[in-house]
Motif scaffolding. Structure first.
Motif, PDB file in Angstrom:
ATOM      1  N   LEU A  25       0.709  -1.128  -0.023  1.00  0.00           N
ATOM      2  CA  LEU A  25       0.126   0.568  -0.378  1.00  0.00           C
ATOM      3  C   LEU A  25       0.717   1.315   0.201  1.00  0.00           C
ATOM      4  N   VAL A  26       1.830   0.860   0.530  1.00  0.00           N
ATOM      5  CA  VAL A  26       2.674   2.299   0.270  1.00  0.00           C
ATOM      6  C   VAL A  26       4.482   2.542  -0.293  1.00  0.00           C
ATOM      7  N   ARG A  27       4.141   2.669  -1.428  1.00  0.00           N
ATOM      8  CA  ARG A  27       6.163   2.744  -2.156  1.00  0.00           C
ATOM      9  C   ARG A  27       6.973   3.999  -2.001  1.00  0.00           C
ATOM     10  N   GLU A  28       7.890   4.459  -0.496  1.00  0.00           N
ATOM     11  CA  GLU A  28       8.645   4.531  -0.612  1.00  0.00           C
ATOM     12  C   GLU A  28      10.306   4.107  -0.968  1.00  0.00           C
ATOM     13  N   ASN A  29      11.049   4.967  -1.892  1.00  0.00           N
ATOM     14  CA  ASN A  29      12.197   5.197  -2.385  1.00  0.00           C
ATOM     15  C   ASN A  29      13.233   5.874  -1.333  1.00  0.00           C
ATOM     16  N   VAL A  30      13.961   5.331  -0.749  1.00  0.00           N
ATOM     17  CA  VAL A  30      14.875   6.122  -0.070  1.00  0.00           C
ATOM     18  C   VAL A  30      16.347   5.500   0.640  1.00  0.00           C
ATOM     19  N   ASP A  31      17.581   5.180   0.316  1.00  0.00           N
ATOM     20  CA  ASP A  31      18.095   4.965   0.760  1.00  0.00           C
ATOM     21  C   ASP A  31      19.448   5.547   0.574  1.00  0.00           C
ATOM     22  N   GLU A  32      19.765   5.681   2.198  1.00  0.00           N
ATOM     23  CA  GLU A  32      20.761   7.784   1.807  1.00  0.00           C
ATOM     24  C   GLU A  32      22.035   6.498   2.851  1.00  0.00           C
ATOM     25  N   GLU A  33      22.990   6.999   3.175  1.00  0.00           N
ATOM     26  CA  GLU A  33      24.293   7.120   4.121  1.00  0.00           C
ATOM     27  C   GLU A  33      24.727   8.302   4.065  1.00  0.00           C
ATOM     28  N   ALA A  34      25.607   8.999   5.604  1.00  0.00           N
ATOM     29  CA  ALA A  34      25.951   9.943   6.065  1.00  0.00           C
ATOM     30  C   ALA A  34      26.458  10.396   7.078  1.00  0.00           C
ATOM     31  N   SER A  35      27.597  11.031   7.258  1.00  0.00           N
ATOM     32  CA  SER A  35      27.943  11.151   8.189  1.00  0.00           C
ATOM     33  C   SER A  35      27.812  12.064   8.708  1.00  0.00           C
ATOM     34  N   VAL A  36      26.866  12.021  10.211  1.00  0.00           N
ATOM     35  CA  VAL A  36      26.142  14.421  10.733  1.00  0.00           C
ATOM     36  C   VAL A  36      27.591  14.222  12.099  1.00  0.00           C
ATOM     37  N   LYS A  37      27.781  15.942  12.041  1.00  0.00           N
ATOM     38  CA  LYS A  37      28.428  15.807  12.580  1.00  0.00           C
ATOM     39  C   LYS A  37      27.515  17.049  13.373  1.00  0.00           C
ATOM     40  N   SER A  38      26.195  17.567  12.636  1.00  0.00           N
ATOM     41  CA  SER A  38      25.685  18.465  13.374  1.00  0.00           C
ATOM     42  C   SER A  38      24.391  18.668  12.671  1.00  0.00           C
ATOM     43  N   THR A  39      24.398  18.684  11.307  1.00  0.00           N
ATOM     44  CA  THR A  39      22.772  18.708  11.506  1.00  0.00           C
ATOM     45  C   THR A  39      22.584  18.056   9.890  1.00  0.00           C
ATOM     46  N   TRP A  40      21.754  17.093   9.845  1.00  0.00           N
ATOM     47  CA  TRP A  40      21.205  16.196   8.552  1.00  0.00           C
ATOM     48  C   TRP A  40      19.383  16.191   8.092  1.00  0.00           C
ATOM     49  N   SER A  41      19.530  15.874   6.695  1.00  0.00           N
ATOM     50  CA  SER A  41      18.223  16.273   6.695  1.00  0.00           C
ATOM     51  C   SER A  41      17.790  15.595   5.412  1.00  0.00           C
ATOM     52  N   THR A  42      16.761  15.093   4.538  1.00  0.00           N
ATOM     53  CA  THR A  42      16.367  14.636   3.549  1.00  0.00           C
ATOM     54  C   THR A  42      15.622  14.111   3.285  1.00  0.00           C
ATOM     55  N   SER A  43      14.869  14.186   2.238  1.00  0.00           N
ATOM     56  CA  SER A  43      13.130  14.126   1.808  1.00  0.00           C
ATOM     57  C   SER A  43      12.860  12.519   0.577  1.00  0.00           C
ATOM     58  N   SER A  44      12.014  12.049   0.952  1.00  0.00           N
ATOM     59  CA  SER A  44      11.745  11.096  -0.036  1.00  0.00           C
ATOM     60  C   SER A  44      10.470  10.960  -0.850  1.00  0.00           C
ATOM     61  N   SER A  45       9.809  10.602  -2.186  1.00  0.00           N
ATOM     62  CA  SER A  45       9.121  10.717  -2.576  1.00  0.00           C
ATOM     63  C   SER A  45       8.171   9.461  -2.154  1.00  0.00           C
ATOM     64  N   VAL A  46       6.943   9.842  -1.856  1.00  0.00           N
ATOM     65  CA  VAL A  46       5.588   8.386  -1.291  1.00  0.00           C
ATOM     66  C   VAL A  46       5.162   8.404  -1.928  1.00  0.00           C
ATOM     67  N   GLN A  47       4.291   7.601  -2.381  1.00  0.00           N
ATOM     68  CA  GLN A  47       2.835   7.374  -3.023  1.00  0.00           C
ATOM     69  C   GLN A  47       2.164   5.855  -2.105  1.00  0.00           C
ATOM     70  N   VAL A  48       0.479   6.539  -1.768  1.00  0.00           N
ATOM     71  CA  VAL A  48      -0.163   5.194  -0.909  1.00  0.00           C
ATOM     72  C   VAL A  48      -1.105   4.909  -2.629  1.00  0.00           C
ATOM     73  N   GLN A  49      -1.125   3.441  -2.311  1.00  0.00           N
ATOM     74  CA  GLN A  49      -2.671   2.933  -2.237  1.00  0.00           C
ATOM     75  C   GLN A  49      -3.790   2.999  -1.432  1.00  0.00           C
ATOM     76  N   VAL A  50      -5.177   2.733  -2.194  1.00  0.00           N
ATOM     77  CA  VAL A  50      -6.371   2.452  -0.707  1.00  0.00           C
ATOM     78  C   VAL A  50      -5.766   0.911  -0.742  1.00  0.00           C
ATOM     79  N   PRO A  51      -6.181   0.819   0.635  1.00  0.00           N
ATOM     80  CA  PRO A  51      -6.236  -0.646   0.758  1.00  0.00           C
ATOM     81  C   PRO A  51      -7.799  -1.161   0.495  1.00  0.00           C
ATOM     82  N   ASP A  52      -8.323  -2.526   0.110  1.00  0.00           N
ATOM     83  CA  ASP A  52      -9.900  -3.256   0.308  1.00  0.00           C
ATOM     84  C   ASP A  52     -10.557  -3.038   1.178  1.00  0.00           C
TER      85      ASP A  52
END
Length: 774
Positions: A264-291
């Motif tokens: 029901l949910v498609r989310e494609n995010v796969d990231e790595e990072a070394s965070v010294k202070s602040t880190w952010s990212t955004s993924s794109s998500v789509q949903v499907q209506v359940p039965d």
């Protein structure tokens, strides 16, 4: 002296049964008070059939003063459940409830379950601070007082273990203890927040209500969070989901983020990072209506990702409500339809879009109704609702169940389309058919119907012409011990079978608790109001099963109940007997029950000879015992019979169930009987016993009038009396009339009985004897 140090928590054993019964009898005022007096035998029987994984008792010396069950939660996945918690009123204030709850939480953590739930009644506000201090959140809902505890999940998060290994989570909690539902509401979400403080250290954890998952964690060293733009998301549309990590230390945090997609949910995010202070990212998500539309009783579809911080996993999850651009429902105000009848259906339209739109629906050709127009067009405001009347002619009684295409254009010119289902039953004389909506399966024969809830397989049996609510059959169970698994499962298959004499709905449920076992249930609906329920167990597995049990619970309406006992039929005059506990099921002499209401609607229930009708906690139930079910074999059981206005009197229902038999007299719920028999001598003391034919114990105020004398007796609940005895000396011969009244909490009775008194009254002249000759 009552102190916490003298309290020990033990597992239930039958040796505690008498003390448990005493605790319940002395705790009744805590529960609103009722007429049920519990015995040790009641406790042993109940606990032998319980689905509890554990039953914890608080014991002081030899007295049980607290009770806490722990079982699997049947309404949702991923949770254990406390079905019943009680502390003896004489021992409240000693933190016994806390000890019992913490024991249940520890066991939930030990088993690896992420959540612990409980229900209470709305007026139990005095217990709210205890529940909240022990980690429970009170859901803001109108239909139930439901609390959820996420501490088992918190204590399993590796990144938080250093804090909780040093500090006790209960004593360091700083949550506000307000007597109101919990949660901060934002964008349609409800967030629950824990906070712990110990010196300069603190931990803050936030959960989202419907996804039952973590959305934020903050410690002295770091903070992580996720943010979904809205709770209700339209299907097939891209939405940004933000993830953020803040590092408050001097050392970098090594992080990785992996999205968790599902059907029901498609989310494609796969990231790595070394965070010294602040880190952010955004993924794109789509949903499907359940039965099925997400239920407030169950975990919703979730958006989320697994965040690793220095090799330790933090699962981030947020529940969402996937939506189509709009929703259509069709309804009618007419209860009865006949072929060729013209009428009006009402199309209820809800827009989930921000902008005003013009929508059109093209009606499909089918065999149930003929539309006056092939399509309908209408305007609906953004996030608005409207109702459109639609003229139709009924072609035949049946189930309208069609998928329709909705097309339209928003005010700014954007084209849109979605598919939705319109479903509506048109019952009528002679109409035999089945169909389904988003939430239920239905079968009809004339006005009589069976409705089966998809989410939990609870079954309603009723008539569209009845003024009474349908009879409710609870989810069936296989045991021992009985599994609640079917209450969380949708049937794997549903069939509709039309016979010459009836209409049948067949459902199939596959067991995981008993591998390889398939339960088929057949609901056979006759046109005269009789419904027969057959069960079939098939062993498709590789293991033979012995001593299986099949339980079909039912929740009868005990209105003007007729109850067969060995020397007559007890006729309840009360409008409603509220508790199954009132029934003396072991005194049932025949396999049927019968109820009626003031409007004349009746329900009959009957079970086959191979089944046992018995109490099942607050329900009644029909139980089958299966001695052997070998691999590749099947066994059939039934029928259980439900009559909806099928018999106008209990005697008619009895004859339908058992055939020709000796008639049984009617008996009132209460009776006044002399212990020494109905014949006595003048001047002899006779003990008249007042007892209930429905309940094992009796308490209340009894007044007896006899020959100008008045006798009053009062029995208390804690006395545990099976009868109230009134000794009376009848001085005068003849028929002595005894009349009187009885009253207790919610129950009143009048009675009149007679005693045959032989002999002469005092002072009556005796004939002189003549001396013998001789």
């Amino acid at each position: 002296m009552k102190t916490l140090e003298r309290v020990s928590i033990v597992e239930y054993a039958d040796k505690y049964a008498a003390s448990v019964a005493k605790m319940w009898n002395e705790s009744r005022d805590n529960w609103g008070g009722d007429a049920v007096v519990t015995t040790a035998e009641d406790v042993v029987e109940k606990e032998s059939k319980s689905t509890n994984l554990h039953l914890f008792l608080a014991v002081v010396e030899d007295d049980v003063v607290g009770y806490c069950g722990l079982s699997e939660y049947k309404e949702d996945t991923g949770a254990l459940y406390i079905p019943l918690l009680n502390v003896h009123p004489g021992y409240q204030g000693l933190k016994i409830g806390k000890k019992l709850l913490l024991q249940a939480i520890d066991k939930t953590v030990e088993y690896g379950w992420p959540r612990l739930d409980l229900f209470t009644w709305p007026g139990n506000t005095k217990a709210v601070p205890l529940y909240k201090k022990c980690g429970f959140f009170w859901e803001d809902r109108d239909d139930a007082t439901h609390l959820m505890n996420f501490m088992p999940q918190v204590l399993r998060i590796e990144a938080l273990k250093p804090f909780f290994e040093k500090h006790d989570w209960y004593s360091t909690s700083v949550r506000p203890m307000e007597i109101k539902p919990d949660g901060k509401k934002d964008r349609g979400f409800t967030f629950y927040e824990y906070r712990w403080e110990a010196g300069d250290e603190f931990v803050r954890v936030q959960f989202e209500r419907t996804g039952r998952g973590v959305t934020l964690i903050e410690t002295n060293g770091w903070r992580v969070e996720m943010e979904v733009p809205d709770f209700k998301l339209l299907e097939n549309k891209d939405y940004p989901v933000a993830y953020r990590v803040e590092n408050f230390t001097s050392e970098p945090l090594e992080i990785s983020l992996a999205g968790k997609s599902s059907t029901l949910v498609r989310e494609n995010v796969d990231e790595e990072a070394s965070v010294k202070s602040t880190w952010s990212t955004s993924s794109s998500v789509q949903v499907q209506v359940p039965d099925q539309e997400p239920s407030p009783w169950k975990t919703h579809p979730v958006i989320g990702a697994d965040l690793m911080i220095n090799g330790e996993c933090i699962p981030l999850r947020t529940g969402v409500f996937p939506l189509q651009a709009g929703k259509l429902d069709v309804r009618t105000v007419q209860k009865h339809w006949r072929p060729k009848q013209k009428g009006t259906l009402y199309l209820d339209v809800e827009s989930r879009m921000e902008e005003k739109a013009v929508l059109s629906v093209k009606w499909p050709q089918q065999k149930v109704v003929e539309w006056s127009e092939p399509s309908v067009e209408f305007e609906v405001e953004g996030k608005g609702r409207t109702t459109i009347p639609v003229s139709v002619e009924l072609l035949r009684n049946g189930f309208l169940n069609e998928e329709v295409e909705v097309e339209g254009r928003t005010e700014d010119g954007q084209a849109l389309s979605f598919r939705t289902k319109v479903a509506l039953a048109f019952p009528g004389f002679g109409g035999k058919f089945g169909g389904d909506t988003d939430t239920d399966w239905y079968g009809y024969n004339g006005p009589y119907f069976v409705k089966i809830e998809k989410r939990n397989h609870m079954v309603s049996v009723g008539s569209v012409r009845s003024k009474e609510e349908p009879l409710l059959l609870m989810t069936p169970k296989i045991g021992h011990p009985f599994s609640e698994e079917f209450s969380k499962k949708m049937a794997t298959a549903v069939e509709y079978i039309e016979l010459a004499e009836a209409f049948v709905v067949k459902t199939s449920l596959e067991s995981e608790a008993f591998a390889g076992i398939l339960l088929n249930s057949y609901y056979k609906i006759y046109g005269d109001g009789l419904v027969e329920i057959h069960h079939e167990l098939i062993n498709n597995g590789e293991k033979d099963y012995g001593n299986l049990h099949l339980l079909q619970p039912v929740f009868p309406k005990y209105k003007a109940l007729a109850l067969p006992e060995k020397d007559g039929v007890v006729i309840g005059t009360e409008a409603l007997i509220p508790f199954t506990e009132y029934l003396r099921d072991k005194d049932l002499s025949e396999r049927w029950l019968y109820t009626t209401n003031r409007a004349g609607d009746t329900f009959g229930m009957a079970w086959p000879e191979e089944a046992t009708g018995r109490k099942d906690d607050w329900r009644f139930a029909f139980e089958y015992q299966i001695e052997q079910l070998s691999t590749g074999k099947k066994s059939c059981y039934g029928p259980i019979q439900i009559g909806v206005n099928a018999a106008a009197h209990w005697s008619e229902w009895r004859e339908m169930v058992i055939g020709e038999a000796e008639p049984l007299p009617e008996k009132p719920v209460f009776e006044m009987v002399p212990k020494e028999g109905f014949v006595s001598k003048a001047g002899q003391e006779v003990t008249h016993s007042f007892r209930s034919l429905l309940t094992p114990h009796v308490y209340g105020a009894l007044t007896v009038e006899n020959d100008g004398n008045s006798y009053r007796k009062e029995a208390k609940r804690e006395d545990g009396l099976t009868a109230i005895d009134v000794p009376i000396v009848h001085e005068r011969p003849g028929f002595a009339a005894l009349s009187g009244t009885f009253s207790s909490e919610g129950r009143n009775a009048d009675f009149l009985t007679y005693q045959l008194v032989q002999g002469r009254s005092k002072g009556e002249c005796q004939p002189k004897r003549r001396p013998m000759d001789g």
